[in-house]
Design an enzyme around this catalytic site. Structure first.
Site, PDB file in Angstrom:
ATOM      1  N   HIS A   1      73.380 112.420 121.355  1.00  0.00           N
ATOM      2  CA  HIS A   1      73.764 113.750 121.820  1.00  0.00           C
ATOM      3  C   HIS A   1      73.053 114.122 123.119  1.00  0.00           C
ATOM      4  CE1 HIS A   1      70.030 115.397 120.039  1.00  0.00           C
ATOM      5  NE2 HIS A   1      70.280 116.507 120.723  1.00  0.00           N
TER       6      HIS A   1
ATOM      7  N   CYS B   1      69.411 107.934 121.799  1.00  0.00           N
ATOM      8  CA  CYS B   1      69.849 109.257 121.346  1.00  0.00           C
ATOM      9  C   CYS B   1      71.230 109.525 121.912  1.00  0.00           C
ATOM     10  CB  CYS B   1      68.872 110.340 121.785  1.00  0.00           C
ATOM     11  SG  CYS B   1      69.454 111.997 121.350  1.00  0.00           S
TER      12      CYS B   1
ATOM     13  N   SER C   1      65.728 118.915 118.918  1.00  0.00           N
ATOM     14  CA  SER C   1      65.624 117.565 118.359  1.00  0.00           C
ATOM     15  C   SER C   1      65.413 116.531 119.458  1.00  0.00           C
ATOM     16  CB  SER C   1      66.856 117.230 117.522  1.00  0.00           C
ATOM     17  OG  SER C   1      68.029 117.290 118.296  1.00  0.00           O
ATOM     18  N   GLU C   2      65.980 116.777 120.661  1.00  0.00           N
ATOM     19  CA  GLU C   2      65.775 115.839 121.770  1.00  0.00           C
ATOM     20  C   GLU C   2      65.688 116.575 123.102  1.00  0.00           C
ATOM     21  OE1 GLU C   2      65.377 112.733 121.057  1.00  0.00           O
ATOM     22  OE2 GLU C   2      66.311 112.599 119.078  1.00  0.00           O
ATOM     23  N   THR C   3      64.821 116.071 123.969  1.00  0.00           N
ATOM     24  CA  THR C   3      64.828 116.430 125.385  1.00  0.00           C
ATOM     25  C   THR C   3      65.037 115.150 126.174  1.00  0.00           C
ATOM     26  OG1 THR C   3      63.365 118.326 125.083  1.00  0.00           O
ATOM     27  CG2 THR C   3      63.523 117.409 127.295  1.00  0.00           C
TER      28      THR C   3
END
Length: 271
Positions: A73, A71, A45-47
């Site tokens: 997390h 973001c 979902s995220e980098t």
């Protein structure tokens, strides 16, 4: 000296592997185009992408579909990498982001992040919302994201939303929340516009969720459970227009990139 990893994979908002929300934390300087391709390749979902700047770090967040403004997390994951791997003697780090400076303080086994709280405006509950979620909310609010409130914890846990229908709703992400029993509130977060059907544990979403429940419950400090299949616990304190958001994290893996013309960070270059 042996090369330092190009990237860590961290499970955030949990102290157990294979729970919480996995994020990649990239330490290798890359062009913006390569950042996006790495995020697509990771398919998380995220980098998060870190660059050392003075006594802090520049931080950017990419989903598989593009860059976003905040973001939780992935910031938690980045702080865990900095304070346990890059600079293990430190207890605090400040990230410089498009949403302003974001300080993170290590407090015991948690990382406390100082995030902006989103202003929520009530919006009408529509048939489109009910159709997209597969259940009718009792109330809805719009900040950066759409926050839909349901009357029962079980309703939130049992949602099987129509992803294409969610795309047609307002907000970058769409969150479902209800009052909890073991926790103050429960939620799930969906992000088809970002190429993520369900975000397992969404920190920035709780910059909507915590302000709402703080007002409803009449308390400034709350515990939240994200009721995704992986699950995760978030701790929040509302302070004016800021949310002190905290959680735990654990490293799953360290990886090295093999990119043309790029080399991994050396330990000798580590801050």
């Amino acid at each position: 000296m042996s090369p330092f990893p190009s990237q860590f994979i961290v499970d955030a908002f949990t102290d157990q592997l294979f729970a919480g929300n996995p994020a990649a934390v990239c330490l290798q300087p890359l062009s913006e185009a390569l950042m996006q391709r790495v995020a697509q390749e990771n398919n998380l979902s995220e980098t998060a992408f870190l660059t050392k700047t003075g006594d802090g770090y520049a931080l950017r967040w990419f989903t598989p579909a593009g860059e976003i403004d905040l973001c939780g997390h992935a910031t938690l994951a980045a702080a865990h990498v900095v304070l346990t791997q890059l600079e293990p003697g430190r207890q605090q780090v400040t990230f410089h982001t498009c949403s302003g400076p974001l300080p993170v303080q290590k407090r015991g086994d948690r990382y406390e992040m100082d995030f902006p709280a989103y202003t929520l405006s009530p919006v009408p509950v529509t048939e489109a919302m009910a159709a997209a979620f597969g259940a009718r909310p009792t109330a809805a609010y719009l900040g950066r994201d759409l926050l839909c409130v349901f009357d029962r914890e079980e309703t939130v846990g049992g949602l099987t939303p129509d992803q294409e229908a969610l795309r047609g709703l307002e907000g970058l992400l769409q969150h479902a929340t209800a009052r909890g029993r073991a926790a103050d509130c429960v939620s799930r977060s969906f992000a088809p516009k970002c190429g993520v059907p369900e975000d397992p544990v969404c920190g920035s979403g709780h910059c909507h969720i915590f302000p709402y429940w703080a007002r409803v419950l009449g308390k400034d400090t709350l515990v939240a459970w994200q009721a995704s299949p992986r699950g995760g616990t978030l701790y929040g304190t509302l302070e004016g227009d800021r949310v002190k958001l905290s959680g735990k994290a654990v490293i799953f893996a360290a990886t090295t990139f093999f990119l043309p013309g790029a080399s991994p960070m050396d330990l000798s270059q580590k801050p």
